[in-house]
Design a protein around this motif. Sequence first.
Motif, PDB file in Angstrom:
ATOM      1  N   GLU A  31       0.835  -1.207   0.000  1.00  0.00           N
ATOM      2  CA  GLU A  31       0.000   0.000   0.000  1.00  0.00           C
ATOM      3  C   GLU A  31       0.872   1.260   0.000  1.00  0.00           C
ATOM      4  OE1 GLU A  31      -2.761   2.602  -0.469  1.00  0.00           O
ATOM      5  OE2 GLU A  31      -3.257   0.463  -0.547  1.00  0.00           O
ATOM      6  N   HIS A  32       1.918   1.279   0.805  1.00  0.00           N
ATOM      7  CA  HIS A  32       2.818   2.447   0.837  1.00  0.00           C
ATOM      8  C   HIS A  32       3.481   2.659  -0.525  1.00  0.00           C
ATOM      9  CE1 HIS A  32       3.101   1.782   5.414  1.00  0.00           C
ATOM     10  NE2 HIS A  32       2.140   2.626   5.128  1.00  0.00           N
ATOM     11  N   PHE A  33       3.934   1.579  -1.153  1.00  0.00           N
ATOM     12  CA  PHE A  33       4.550   1.682  -2.473  1.00  0.00           C
ATOM     13  C   PHE A  33       3.533   2.207  -3.488  1.00  0.00           C
ATOM     14  CE2 PHE A  33       5.519  -0.072  -6.665  1.00  0.00           C
ATOM     15  CZ  PHE A  33       6.770   0.487  -6.877  1.00  0.00           C
ATOM     16  N   SER A  34       2.310   1.683  -3.423  1.00  0.00           N
ATOM     17  CA  SER A  34       1.268   2.112  -4.344  1.00  0.00           C
ATOM     18  C   SER A  34       0.955   3.597  -4.166  1.00  0.00           C
ATOM     19  CB  SER A  34       0.012   1.261  -4.144  1.00  0.00           C
ATOM     20  OG  SER A  34      -0.955   1.585  -5.091  1.00  0.00           O
ATOM     21  N   GLN A  35       0.954   4.070  -2.926  1.00  0.00           N
ATOM     22  CA  GLN A  35       0.714   5.498  -2.668  1.00  0.00           C
ATOM     23  C   GLN A  35       1.812   6.358  -3.282  1.00  0.00           C
ATOM     24  OE1 GLN A  35       0.109   6.023   1.557  1.00  0.00           O
ATOM     25  NE2 GLN A  35      -1.612   4.620   1.575  1.00  0.00           N
ATOM     26  N   ARG A  36       3.042   5.867  -3.243  1.00  0.00           N
ATOM     27  CA  ARG A  36       4.148   6.610  -3.847  1.00  0.00           C
ATOM     28  C   ARG A  36       4.058   6.565  -5.376  1.00  0.00           C
ATOM     29  NH1 ARG A  36      10.075   4.711  -2.649  1.00  0.00           N
ATOM     30  NH2 ARG A  36       9.563   5.410  -0.552  1.00  0.00           N
ATOM     31  N   LEU A  37       3.728   5.400  -5.914  1.00  0.00           N
ATOM     32  CA  LEU A  37       3.656   5.215  -7.359  1.00  0.00           C
ATOM     33  C   LEU A  37       2.486   5.983  -7.984  1.00  0.00           C
ATOM     34  CD1 LEU A  37       4.963   3.616  -9.711  1.00  0.00           C
ATOM     35  CD2 LEU A  37       3.312   1.793  -9.231  1.00  0.00           C
ATOM     36  N   VAL A  38       1.327   5.927  -7.323  1.00  0.00           N
ATOM     37  CA  VAL A  38       0.109   6.553  -7.853  1.00  0.00           C
ATOM     38  C   VAL A  38      -0.523   7.387  -6.731  1.00  0.00           C
ATOM     39  CG1 VAL A  38      -2.069   6.177  -9.068  1.00  0.00           C
ATOM     40  CG2 VAL A  38      -0.247   4.481  -9.266  1.00  0.00           C
ATOM     41  N   PRO A  39      -0.026   8.602  -6.514  1.00  0.00           N
ATOM     42  CA  PRO A  39      -0.549   9.413  -5.413  1.00  0.00           C
ATOM     43  C   PRO A  39      -1.967   9.930  -5.693  1.00  0.00           C
ATOM     44  CG  PRO A  39       1.119  10.647  -6.637  1.00  0.00           C
ATOM     45  CD  PRO A  39       1.076   9.262  -7.222  1.00  0.00           C
ATOM     46  N   ASP A  40      -2.766   9.950  -4.657  1.00  0.00           N
ATOM     47  CA  ASP A  40      -4.107  10.521  -4.754  1.00  0.00           C
ATOM     48  C   ASP A  40      -3.989  12.013  -5.059  1.00  0.00           C
ATOM     49  OD1 ASP A  40      -5.502   8.128  -4.004  1.00  0.00           O
ATOM     50  OD2 ASP A  40      -4.860   8.490  -1.942  1.00  0.00           O
ATOM     51  N   GLY A  41      -4.900  12.507  -5.900  1.00  0.00           N
ATOM     52  CA  GLY A  41      -4.928  13.935  -6.204  1.00  0.00           C
ATOM     53  C   GLY A  41      -3.798  14.416  -7.093  1.00  0.00           C
ATOM     54  N   ASP A  42      -3.097  13.504  -7.742  1.00  0.00           N
ATOM     55  CA  ASP A  42      -2.000  13.898  -8.632  1.00  0.00           C
ATOM     56  C   ASP A  42      -2.535  14.920  -9.641  1.00  0.00           C
ATOM     57  OD1 ASP A  42      -0.096  13.968 -10.819  1.00  0.00           O
ATOM     58  OD2 ASP A  42       0.721  12.075 -10.059  1.00  0.00           O
ATOM     59  N   PRO A  43      -1.861  16.064  -9.807  1.00  0.00           N
ATOM     60  CA  PRO A  43      -2.358  17.084 -10.743  1.00  0.00           C
ATOM     61  C   PRO A  43      -2.377  16.610 -12.205  1.00  0.00           C
ATOM     62  CG  PRO A  43      -0.238  17.744  -9.779  1.00  0.00           C
ATOM     63  CD  PRO A  43      -0.667  16.488  -9.092  1.00  0.00           C
ATOM     64  N   LEU A  44      -1.710  15.507 -12.493  1.00  0.00           N
ATOM     65  CA  LEU A  44      -1.750  14.920 -13.831  1.00  0.00           C
ATOM     66  C   LEU A  44      -3.165  14.471 -14.193  1.00  0.00           C
ATOM     67  CD1 LEU A  44      -0.136  13.668 -16.296  1.00  0.00           C
ATOM     68  CD2 LEU A  44      -0.002  11.589 -14.911  1.00  0.00           C
TER      69      LEU A  44
END
Length: 137
Positions: free
Chosen positions: A62-75
């Motif tokens: 889960e921590h890795f996933s949060q780093r890889l695909v952050p919530d609210g990414d401006p992209l």
Amino acid sequence: MHQETKEFATPGRCIQEITADVASVVRESGIRSGLCQLFIHHTSASLIICENADPAVREDLEHFSQRLVPDGDPLFTHREEGADDMAAHVRTVLTQSSLAIPVADGRLALGTWQGLFLWEHRYRAQQRRITITVLGE
């Protein structure tokens, strides 16, 4: 062939073990040798095979996933349901919507440390539907 659709309640973002539920369907099917296929009917949750002994493994994922695909990414422009909306869709695409596990001697032929998990990618509690199909003889 035997097929069942099961509902799973999630408390929000988590990795929830479903091995016992799936194993029960395999036992009830009466199929001794074949394949168990799982399919999740959602685009913001996924299915994984993961280590089932140490919960730290799932926390690290889960921590890795949060780093890889952050919530609210401006992209991301898709935010219909909040900051976790598009991130949840990306996480699902990067993982799996279906799994196939061999059935041997009437049981899931998982490795010693393997378990089946529903990975909820949304923050809010959800009801998730998974179809379990057991094929064989």
